[in-house]
Design a protein around this motif. Structure first.
Motif, PDB file in Angstrom:
ATOM      1  N   SER A  67    -120.237 -87.320  82.630  1.00  0.00           N
ATOM      2  CA  SER A  67    -121.566 -87.163  82.275  1.00  0.00           C
ATOM      3  C   SER A  67    -122.145 -86.071  83.067  1.00  0.00           C
ATOM      4  O   SER A  67    -121.954 -85.443  84.110  1.00  0.00           O
ATOM      5  CB  SER A  67    -122.630 -88.384  82.620  1.00  0.00           C
ATOM      6  N   VAL A  68    -123.347 -85.337  82.806  1.00  0.00           N
ATOM      7  CA  VAL A  68    -124.181 -84.155  83.847  1.00  0.00           C
ATOM      8  C   VAL A  68    -125.874 -84.869  83.390  1.00  0.00           C
ATOM      9  O   VAL A  68    -126.205 -84.850  82.372  1.00  0.00           O
ATOM     10  CB  VAL A  68    -123.853 -83.528  82.558  1.00  0.00           C
ATOM     11  N   SER A  69    -126.180 -83.918  84.583  1.00  0.00           N
ATOM     12  CA  SER A  69    -127.626 -84.506  84.657  1.00  0.00           C
ATOM     13  C   SER A  69    -128.326 -83.463  83.883  1.00  0.00           C
ATOM     14  O   SER A  69    -127.714 -82.033  83.512  1.00  0.00           O
ATOM     15  CB  SER A  69    -128.401 -83.919  85.903  1.00  0.00           C
ATOM     16  N   LYS A  70    -130.098 -83.709  83.837  1.00  0.00           N
ATOM     17  CA  LYS A  70    -130.697 -82.394  83.332  1.00  0.00           C
ATOM     18  C   LYS A  70    -130.159 -80.718  84.222  1.00  0.00           C
ATOM     19  O   LYS A  70    -130.331 -81.620  85.182  1.00  0.00           O
ATOM     20  CB  LYS A  70    -131.880 -82.249  83.146  1.00  0.00           C
ATOM     21  N   HIS A  71    -130.333 -79.985  83.045  1.00  0.00           N
ATOM     22  CA  HIS A  71    -130.717 -79.144  84.486  1.00  0.00           C
ATOM     23  C   HIS A  71    -131.922 -78.182  85.134  1.00  0.00           C
ATOM     24  O   HIS A  71    -132.865 -78.436  84.710  1.00  0.00           O
ATOM     25  CB  HIS A  71    -129.912 -77.083  84.053  1.00  0.00           C
ATOM     26  N   VAL A  72    -131.897 -77.968  86.885  1.00  0.00           N
ATOM     27  CA  VAL A  72    -132.513 -77.330  87.242  1.00  0.00           C
ATOM     28  C   VAL A  72    -132.786 -76.059  88.173  1.00  0.00           C
ATOM     29  O   VAL A  72    -131.763 -75.651  88.548  1.00  0.00           O
ATOM     30  CB  VAL A  72    -132.975 -78.860  88.464  1.00  0.00           C
ATOM     31  N   GLN A  73    -133.587 -75.882  87.873  1.00  0.00           N
ATOM     32  CA  GLN A  73    -133.818 -73.919  87.506  1.00  0.00           C
ATOM     33  C   GLN A  73    -134.477 -74.199  89.676  1.00  0.00           C
ATOM     34  O   GLN A  73    -136.349 -74.974  89.961  1.00  0.00           O
ATOM     35  CB  GLN A  73    -134.960 -73.449  87.144  1.00  0.00           C
ATOM     36  N   LEU A  74    -133.878 -73.365  90.055  1.00  0.00           N
ATOM     37  CA  LEU A  74    -134.249 -73.018  91.846  1.00  0.00           C
ATOM     38  C   LEU A  74    -133.908 -71.723  92.366  1.00  0.00           C
ATOM     39  O   LEU A  74    -133.168 -71.088  92.031  1.00  0.00           O
ATOM     40  CB  LEU A  74    -133.766 -74.160  92.820  1.00  0.00           C
ATOM     41  N   THR A  75    -134.126 -71.051  93.295  1.00  0.00           N
ATOM     42  CA  THR A  75    -133.623 -70.101  93.665  1.00  0.00           C
ATOM     43  C   THR A  75    -132.780 -70.111  95.029  1.00  0.00           C
ATOM     44  O   THR A  75    -133.040 -71.223  95.646  1.00  0.00           O
ATOM     45  CB  THR A  75    -135.062 -69.058  94.676  1.00  0.00           C
ATOM     46  N   ILE A  76    -131.973 -69.298  94.866  1.00  0.00           N
ATOM     47  CA  ILE A  76    -131.193 -69.150  96.084  1.00  0.00           C
ATOM     48  C   ILE A  76    -130.947 -67.828  96.505  1.00  0.00           C
ATOM     49  O   ILE A  76    -130.445 -67.153  95.506  1.00  0.00           O
ATOM     50  CB  ILE A  76    -129.577 -70.132  95.226  1.00  0.00           C
ATOM     51  N   ASP A  77    -130.909 -67.856  97.303  1.00  0.00           N
ATOM     52  CA  ASP A  77    -130.515 -66.152  98.425  1.00  0.00           C
ATOM     53  C   ASP A  77    -132.060 -65.397  97.689  1.00  0.00           C
ATOM     54  O   ASP A  77    -131.003 -63.948  96.977  1.00  0.00           O
ATOM     55  CB  ASP A  77    -129.513 -65.714  97.880  1.00  0.00           C
ATOM     56  N   GLY A  78    -132.805 -66.062  96.976  1.00  0.00           N
ATOM     57  CA  GLY A  78    -133.898 -65.260  96.751  1.00  0.00           C
ATOM     58  C   GLY A  78    -133.698 -64.832  95.216  1.00  0.00           C
ATOM     59  O   GLY A  78    -134.596 -64.175  94.792  1.00  0.00           O
ATOM     60  N   ARG A  79    -132.242 -65.596  94.510  1.00  0.00           N
ATOM     61  CA  ARG A  79    -132.833 -65.257  93.227  1.00  0.00           C
ATOM     62  C   ARG A  79    -132.785 -66.481  92.429  1.00  0.00           C
ATOM     63  O   ARG A  79    -131.871 -67.382  92.776  1.00  0.00           O
ATOM     64  CB  ARG A  79    -131.304 -64.981  92.555  1.00  0.00           C
TER      65      ARG A  79
END
Length: 144
Positions: A67-79
């Protein structure tokens, strides 16, 4: 590339044969691996959303009862990066992953933290903190 993990973690080359970075704290059963795919070697066959889907599908196919969760957008290393959790079974054992996908101009990166599902909630914040420390180092200058 670099990542910051507690001193209780150590290199674990046996975790995945293609990992650029592989760390474990075997005593606490927590693991991290980073896979890097050169865009040049992929011959432009993926854009970022397609690569995220590829990572999810590939991991999903390796698990049973996944099973997989909903995708979350975030910033890693400025990207811009995409993060999700996935749970399933490997050889009958319940495993949970925190998966983060990010890209640079030259590479796609998969940052995966994993442990037994029963330990995942307790380790989730640590996994997120380690993942957030990911940094792509500049390529060394070449001499002419």
């Amino acid at each position: 590339m670099q990542i910051i993990a507690p001193t209780s973690w150590s290199e674990n080359a046996s975790l995945h044969p293609d990992a650029s970075i592989a760390l474990s704290n075997n005593f606490a059963d927590k693991h991290l691996l980073i896979l890097a795919d050169s865009k040049e070697e992929l011959d432009g066959s993926f854009d970022y959303p397609q690569y995220v889907d590829f990572v999810e599908s590939n991991l999903f196919s390796e698990l049973t009862d996944a099973s997989v969760s909903k995708h979350v957008q975030l910033t890693i290393d400025g990207r811009l990066s995409t993060q999700f959790t996935m749970q399933g079974k490997v050889d009958g054992q319940s495993i949970s992953y925190l998966v983060t996908v990010t890209e640079s101009p030259t590479h796609f990166y998969q940052i995966m933290c994993l442990t037994q599902t029963r330990k995942f909630d307790r380790l989730h914040d640590e996994f997120k903190q380690i993942t957030a420390s990911f940094h792509e180092m500049p390529a060394p200058a070449t001499r002419k």
